[in-house]
Design a protein around this motif. Structure first.
Motif, mmCIF file in Angstrom:
data_model
loop_
_atom_site.group_PDB
_atom_site.id
_atom_site.type_symbol
_atom_site.label_atom_id
_atom_site.label_comp_id
_atom_site.label_asym_id
_atom_site.label_seq_id
_atom_site.Cartn_x
_atom_site.Cartn_y
_atom_site.Cartn_z
ATOM 1 N N ALA A 5 -28.219 10.041 -106.151
ATOM 2 C CA ALA A 5 -28.292 9.675 -107.609
ATOM 3 C C ALA A 5 -27.342 8.194 -107.612
ATOM 4 C CB ALA A 5 -27.487 10.714 -108.458
ATOM 5 N N HIS A 6 -28.164 7.449 -108.437
ATOM 6 C CA HIS A 6 -27.579 5.932 -108.616
ATOM 7 C C HIS A 6 -27.812 5.763 -109.835
ATOM 8 C CE1 HIS A 6 -26.285 1.898 -108.158
ATOM 9 N NE2 HIS A 6 -27.201 1.452 -108.641
ATOM 10 N N PHE A 7 -26.703 5.358 -110.976
ATOM 11 C CA PHE A 7 -27.345 5.126 -112.062
ATOM 12 C C PHE A 7 -26.885 3.294 -112.237
ATOM 13 C CE2 PHE A 7 -25.410 9.034 -111.828
ATOM 14 C CZ PHE A 7 -26.583 9.885 -112.321
ATOM 15 N N ARG A 8 -27.955 2.825 -112.821
ATOM 16 C CA ARG A 8 -28.135 1.231 -112.686
ATOM 17 C C ARG A 8 -27.530 0.667 -114.081
ATOM 18 N NH1 ARG A 8 -33.540 -0.044 -109.999
ATOM 19 N NH2 ARG A 8 -33.922 0.008 -111.891
ATOM 20 N N PRO A 9 -26.887 -0.266 -114.185
ATOM 21 C CA PRO A 9 -26.642 -0.922 -115.720
ATOM 22 C C PRO A 9 -28.035 -1.504 -115.950
ATOM 23 C CG PRO A 9 -25.803 -2.186 -113.958
ATOM 24 C CD PRO A 9 -26.122 -1.018 -113.088
ATOM 25 N N ALA A 10 -28.146 -1.753 -117.259
ATOM 26 C CA ALA A 10 -29.063 -2.746 -117.794
ATOM 27 C C ALA A 10 -28.514 -3.823 -118.722
ATOM 28 C CB ALA A 10 -29.987 -1.651 -118.621
ATOM 29 N N LEU A 11 -29.351 -4.779 -118.763
ATOM 30 C CA LEU A 11 -28.795 -5.795 -119.648
ATOM 31 C C LEU A 11 -29.454 -5.585 -120.857
ATOM 32 C CD1 LEU A 11 -27.753 -8.539 -119.767
ATOM 33 C CD2 LEU A 11 -29.950 -9.864 -119.328
ATOM 34 N N THR A 12 -28.115 -5.507 -121.781
ATOM 35 C CA THR A 12 -28.524 -5.336 -123.327
ATOM 36 C C THR A 12 -28.113 -6.589 -124.111
ATOM 37 O OG1 THR A 12 -26.126 -4.713 -123.907
ATOM 38 C CG2 THR A 12 -27.637 -3.103 -122.996
ATOM 39 N N PHE A 27 -17.725 5.967 -112.978
ATOM 40 C CA PHE A 27 -18.455 6.954 -112.188
ATOM 41 C C PHE A 27 -18.774 6.288 -111.088
ATOM 42 C CE2 PHE A 27 -21.558 9.757 -110.471
ATOM 43 C CZ PHE A 27 -20.980 11.261 -110.606
ATOM 44 N N PRO A 28 -18.635 6.829 -109.612
ATOM 45 C CA PRO A 28 -19.143 5.872 -108.585
ATOM 46 C C PRO A 28 -20.552 5.699 -108.424
ATOM 47 C CG PRO A 28 -17.615 8.045 -108.018
ATOM 48 C CD PRO A 28 -17.904 8.320 -109.534
ATOM 49 N N ASP A 29 -20.708 4.542 -107.606
ATOM 50 C CA ASP A 29 -22.091 4.268 -107.439
ATOM 51 C C ASP A 29 -23.141 5.186 -106.756
ATOM 52 O OD1 ASP A 29 -21.360 1.595 -108.629
ATOM 53 O OD2 ASP A 29 -20.637 1.067 -106.711
ATOM 54 N N LEU A 30 -22.856 6.012 -105.846
ATOM 55 C CA LEU A 30 -23.690 6.906 -105.333
ATOM 56 C C LEU A 30 -23.164 8.303 -105.307
ATOM 57 C CD1 LEU A 30 -24.646 4.476 -102.233
ATOM 58 C CD2 LEU A 30 -26.172 5.065 -104.300
ATOM 59 N N LEU A 31 -24.068 9.146 -105.348
ATOM 60 C CA LEU A 31 -23.491 10.560 -105.149
ATOM 61 C C LEU A 31 -24.762 10.953 -103.983
ATOM 62 C CD1 LEU A 31 -22.028 12.973 -105.750
ATOM 63 C CD2 LEU A 31 -23.498 13.487 -107.604
ATOM 64 N N LEU A 32 -24.492 11.288 -102.866
ATOM 65 C CA LEU A 32 -25.447 11.938 -101.836
ATOM 66 C C LEU A 32 -25.095 13.220 -101.443
ATOM 67 C CD1 LEU A 32 -24.758 8.617 -99.780
ATOM 68 C CD2 LEU A 32 -26.564 9.078 -101.191
ATOM 69 N N LEU A 33 -26.090 14.062 -101.443
ATOM 70 C CA LEU A 33 -26.078 15.364 -100.790
ATOM 71 C C LEU A 33 -27.260 15.712 -99.886
ATOM 72 C CD1 LEU A 33 -25.996 16.861 -104.573
ATOM 73 C CD2 LEU A 33 -23.896 16.695 -102.895
ATOM 74 N N ARG A 34 -26.568 16.436 -98.918
ATOM 75 C CA ARG A 34 -27.543 16.811 -97.811
ATOM 76 C C ARG A 34 -27.109 18.020 -97.167
ATOM 77 N NH1 ARG A 34 -28.953 13.307 -92.733
ATOM 78 N NH2 ARG A 34 -26.782 13.976 -92.106
ATOM 79 N N GLY A 35 -27.703 19.251 -96.988
ATOM 80 C CA GLY A 35 -27.169 20.281 -96.705
ATOM 81 C C GLY A 35 -25.760 20.732 -97.425
ATOM 82 N N LEU A 39 -21.290 13.522 -100.420
ATOM 83 C CA LEU A 39 -20.863 12.188 -100.164
ATOM 84 C C LEU A 39 -20.686 11.294 -101.719
ATOM 85 C CD1 LEU A 39 -21.773 12.611 -97.311
ATOM 86 C CD2 LEU A 39 -21.898 10.135 -97.123
ATOM 87 N N VAL A 40 -19.424 10.725 -101.816
ATOM 88 C CA VAL A 40 -19.305 10.006 -103.241
ATOM 89 C C VAL A 40 -18.799 8.772 -102.738
ATOM 90 C CG1 VAL A 40 -17.856 9.817 -105.218
ATOM 91 C CG2 VAL A 40 -18.519 12.080 -104.540
ATOM 92 N N VAL A 41 -19.699 7.748 -103.077
ATOM 93 C CA VAL A 41 -19.449 6.460 -102.782
ATOM 94 C C VAL A 41 -19.477 5.279 -103.638
ATOM 95 C CG1 VAL A 41 -20.689 4.439 -101.204
ATOM 96 C CG2 VAL A 41 -21.040 6.881 -100.584
ATOM 97 N N GLU A 42 -18.309 4.395 -103.771
ATOM 98 C CA GLU A 42 -18.346 3.241 -104.516
ATOM 99 C C GLU A 42 -18.791 1.967 -103.613
ATOM 100 O OE1 GLU A 42 -17.941 1.044 -107.614
ATOM 101 O OE2 GLU A 42 -17.698 3.022 -107.780
ATOM 102 N N THR A 43 -19.377 1.108 -104.205
ATOM 103 C CA THR A 43 -19.691 -0.049 -103.438
ATOM 104 C C THR A 43 -19.324 -1.251 -104.092
ATOM 105 O OG1 THR A 43 -21.847 -0.264 -104.813
ATOM 106 C CG2 THR A 43 -22.186 0.851 -102.578
ATOM 107 N N LYS A 44 -18.716 -2.140 -103.068
ATOM 108 C CA LYS A 44 -17.993 -3.365 -103.647
ATOM 109 C C LYS A 44 -18.461 -4.394 -102.904
ATOM 110 C CE LYS A 44 -15.608 -1.707 -106.808
ATOM 111 N NZ LYS A 44 -15.837 -2.425 -108.250
ATOM 112 N N SER A 45 -18.329 -5.688 -103.260
ATOM 113 C CA SER A 45 -18.291 -6.831 -102.387
ATOM 114 C C SER A 45 -17.245 -6.939 -101.714
ATOM 115 C CB SER A 45 -18.466 -8.246 -103.553
ATOM 116 O OG SER A 45 -17.346 -8.310 -104.094
ATOM 117 N N GLU A 46 -17.016 -7.759 -100.687
ATOM 118 C CA GLU A 46 -16.010 -7.878 -99.641
ATOM 119 C C GLU A 46 -14.576 -7.850 -100.596
ATOM 120 O OE1 GLU A 46 -15.961 -7.013 -96.869
ATOM 121 O OE2 GLU A 46 -18.091 -6.934 -96.470
ATOM 122 N N ARG A 47 -14.629 -8.712 -101.552
ATOM 123 C CA ARG A 47 -13.371 -9.019 -102.250
ATOM 124 C C ARG A 47 -13.332 -8.298 -103.684
ATOM 125 N NH1 ARG A 47 -12.640 -15.677 -102.104
ATOM 126 N NH2 ARG A 47 -12.666 -15.667 -99.565
ATOM 127 N N GLY A 48 -14.398 -7.342 -104.047
ATOM 128 C CA GLY A 48 -14.177 -6.580 -105.106
ATOM 129 C C GLY A 48 -13.256 -5.656 -105.136
#
Length: 87
Positions: A5-12, A27-35, A39-48
């Protein structure tokens, strides 16, 4: 093979927004499930930087036994770190 699951922003007219209710801000960028893996993942740029609301969520997920929490940056793609985790 991962459910994801990934919830993307929209331009308003008020700028970029991610539609959420409740305590969804940060809320984190990615929620991943297998078996039995979650995994809960926040994605950032190198300096983010992790924002305060994001830190609250990441800390809350880390308190749940068995949940793997990551902050992934572009350098992790180059090092194969992400691929290793997802195997």
């Amino acid at each position: 093979g991962w459910l994801r699951a990934h919830f993307r922003p929209a331009l308003t007219r008020h700028g970029w927004r991610t539609p959420v209710q409740g305590d969804g801000k940060g809320f984190p960028d990615l929620l991943l499930l297998r078996g039995e893996r979650c995994l809960v993942v926040e994605t950032k740029s190198e300096r983010g930087k992790i924002g305060p609301e994001q830190q609250v969520w990441l800390d809350a997920w880390r308190r749940i036994p068995g949940v793997e929490v990551y902050v992934w940056r572009p350098a992790h793609l180059l090092s194969d770190r992400i691929e290793e985790v997802l195997r």
